[in-house]
Design an enzyme around this catalytic site. Sequence first.
Site, PDB file in Angstrom:
ATOM      1  CB  THR A  73      -0.918  -0.015   1.247  1.00 12.32           C
ATOM      2  OG1 THR A  73      -1.760  -1.166   1.148  1.00 12.32           O
ATOM      3  CG2 THR A  73      -1.764   1.241   1.335  1.00 12.32           C
ATOM      4  CG  ASN A 141      -6.318  -7.695  -5.536  1.00  8.50           C
ATOM      5  OD1 ASN A 141      -6.103  -7.029  -6.545  1.00  8.50           O
ATOM      6  ND2 ASN A 141      -7.208  -7.329  -4.637  1.00  8.50           N
ATOM      7  CB  CYS A 314     -12.324  -8.575   2.304  1.00  9.18           C
ATOM      8  SG  CYS A 314     -13.141  -8.963   3.812  1.00  9.18           S
TER       9      CYS A 314
HETATM   10  N1  PLP Z   1      -1.675  -4.410  -4.287  1.00  3.06           N
HETATM   11  C1  PLP Z   1      -2.311  -5.569  -4.438  1.00  3.06           C
HETATM   12  C2  PLP Z   1      -2.596  -6.086  -5.817  1.00  3.06           C
HETATM   13  C3  PLP Z   1      -2.709  -6.306  -3.327  1.00  3.06           C
HETATM   14  O1  PLP Z   1      -3.356  -7.468  -3.490  1.00  3.06           O
HETATM   15  C4  PLP Z   1      -2.433  -5.797  -2.035  1.00  3.06           C
HETATM   16  C5  PLP Z   1      -2.884  -6.508  -0.829  1.00  3.06           C
HETATM   17  O2  PLP Z   1      -3.859  -7.227  -0.847  1.00  3.06           O
HETATM   18  C6  PLP Z   1      -1.745  -4.583  -1.933  1.00  3.06           C
HETATM   19  C7  PLP Z   1      -1.379  -3.918  -3.085  1.00  3.06           C
HETATM   20  C8  PLP Z   1      -1.404  -3.997  -0.605  1.00  3.06           C
HETATM   21  O3  PLP Z   1      -0.295  -4.636  -0.024  1.00  3.06           O
HETATM   22  P1  PLP Z   1      -0.067  -4.568   1.551  1.00  3.06           P
HETATM   23  O4  PLP Z   1      -1.033  -5.505   2.190  1.00  3.06           O
HETATM   24  O5  PLP Z   1       1.363  -4.994   1.733  1.00  3.06           O
HETATM   25  O6  PLP Z   1      -0.251  -3.152   1.959  1.00  3.06           O
END
Ligand code: PLP
Length: 372
Positions: A73, A141, A314
Amino acid sequence: MDNAVYMDHNATTPIRAEAADAMAAALAATGNPSSVHQFGRIGRRTVDEARETVSAMIGAGGGFDVVFTSGGTEANNLALKGCGRERILVSAVEHPSVLQASADPRVIPVDRNGVIDLAALDHLLASDAEPALVSVMLANNETGVIQPVADAARIARRYGALMHCDAVQAAGKIAVDIESLGVHMLSLSAHKIGGPLGAGALIVAADVPLEAQILGGGQERGLRAGTENVPALAGFGAAARAVHAGVDAFARLSVLRDRLEGWLKEVAPSVRIVGSDAVRLPNTSCFTLEGASAEVQVMALDLAGVAVSSGSACSSGRVAKSSVLEAMGVPDADCAIRVSLGWTSDENDLDRFLDAWGALYARIGSDNVVAA
Ligand code: PLP
């Protein structure tokens, strides 16, 4: 539950022994990597080693820097906010940490399989001469659908745009090579590859003038202030080394995924598999059962000791409407669940899922299904 089955690896995957060992060793050591004495130098070495293995995992040579962050993130936020471009183009199926990182992004549409429309990207870039940043994820994801990032990067570069790729879900599941993707920046997250929660990285080409978003210290060459989380980075580095060596083994999961989907089509013909005509990660299956809400399916499976997630995004235990499935025009998006396999998954897990979901379908499925 003692014998519960975990099939939610895209949410997070169990920590690998190599990562846990490296973290335990780092926790036992004292030293701030910024300190010049020998204790500090040991911490610095741990961080630098992690930087090297994370770089190696995605084939980043000397032309790239690794900026460690608190996760995917933050890496996405750093890329979009720190790139100095006002005009931001994002695909419609990005993670919220990309979608919400800029005030008014232009959205690149996707087709019904969730693959970006490259002609639309070209058109968007051609319609405005202001220098842009384009952000397209490598693998989704929710659906596992893989994007033509190298093609998108070629188009972006033709218009002088910077190209960012969120490779959080792709890393460790398929080979990721930053040079052949042709992107300027790429985001990673440790906990999706068997490292700890709360660590990640933005890999950035050395000639991109990135601006720090967290200020107050010179760490990470001034690009991310704050004392480094040395144990977490040690775990990230060890996990990166393990997945780099074993990414081919991950492909075996497509056999389990295909068995699951073949069984579903046979037992419950009204099931729709999302993105099934696109190239997908080997581990992810997202499907809808018309008339059976995702919440009901996830809860019933949980009671049977099988952990999957709803197809929708979620966060904080709250099931929100999925913007990904909406962008793809998936009917009954609120009836979608996601099964995501991982490095610990085996045939027994799949059998448990089939038993549990089969029982659920026998109970509610055939009654509730509305004829198409
Ligand atoms: N980007 C994608 C495609 C994700 O699936 C996720 C988490 O689910 C993130 C970014 C965020 O990563 P983090 O949980 O390390 O903040």
